[in-house]
Write a protein that holds these residues in place. Sequence first.
Motif, short mmCIF file in Angstrom:
data_model
loop_
_atom_site.label_atom_id
_atom_site.label_comp_id
_atom_site.label_asym_id
_atom_site.label_seq_id
_atom_site.Cartn_x
_atom_site.Cartn_y
_atom_site.Cartn_z
N THR A 112 2.11 7.79 -10.15
CA THR A 112 1.45 6.71 -9.43
C THR A 112 2.41 6.10 -8.41
O THR A 112 3.47 5.60 -8.78
CB THR A 112 0.98 5.61 -10.42
N LYS A 113 2.04 6.19 -7.13
CA LYS A 113 2.83 5.61 -6.03
C LYS A 113 4.31 6.01 -6.10
O LYS A 113 5.19 5.16 -6.05
CB LYS A 113 2.69 4.09 -6.00
N GLN A 133 -2.75 6.87 -6.17
CA GLN A 133 -2.34 5.94 -5.11
C GLN A 133 -1.25 6.53 -4.23
O GLN A 133 -0.36 5.82 -3.76
CB GLN A 133 -1.90 4.61 -5.70
#
Length: 196
Positions: A112-113, A133
């Motif tokens: 995530t990110k 993301q």
Amino acid sequence: MITQQKLALADVTPYETYQECEITLPSEPLKVTDVTLRRCTFTGKLDQTEWLDCTFQEMNLANLSWTAGVLYRCAFQACNLLGTNFLGSIWKQTTLTDCRGDYLNLSGARLTKCQMTTSSLHEAYFRDVAFVQGFVADGCDLEGASFWESPLAGVDLSTSTFDQLEVDAQPASLKGLTLNAYQAASILGLFGVHIK
């Protein structure tokens, strides 16, 4: 700063920097927060350990098992991650900078990110990875890296280099992937498109 000590991971305290220490890992999973480890070594397996807001600097983590680990807001800086196994791990806002990550295995992971910058990722495995993301590989060497069975929406490889990349030759898998024009020509070849 604590330097050149031999200690158990359970004795690592938050908001401290450890340099050139030998850290023994427990048989049970453990949670570590807010530490900086510089040129330290691990004895044992890192499987299922949880790391929050930690920084790893100039560490040799080659060929270690870190299966099903959790890393939130962690940073690897100038580390050797050659063949390190992060199979099924969860990474959130975790970064690699100036690392050697050839043969790194993140198969089955959830990222995530996350971002990897100016790192060597020859034949790294990003198979069956959930990219959430966005994911950016900025200035990395991705030659022969495998993104097989990974939906690539939000993934940006446009500033990295590769001649060959393993991806699913399916429009649904490639939708949302960001490449530069040279890279796009390489990927189009998977669909039988010849570019002159």
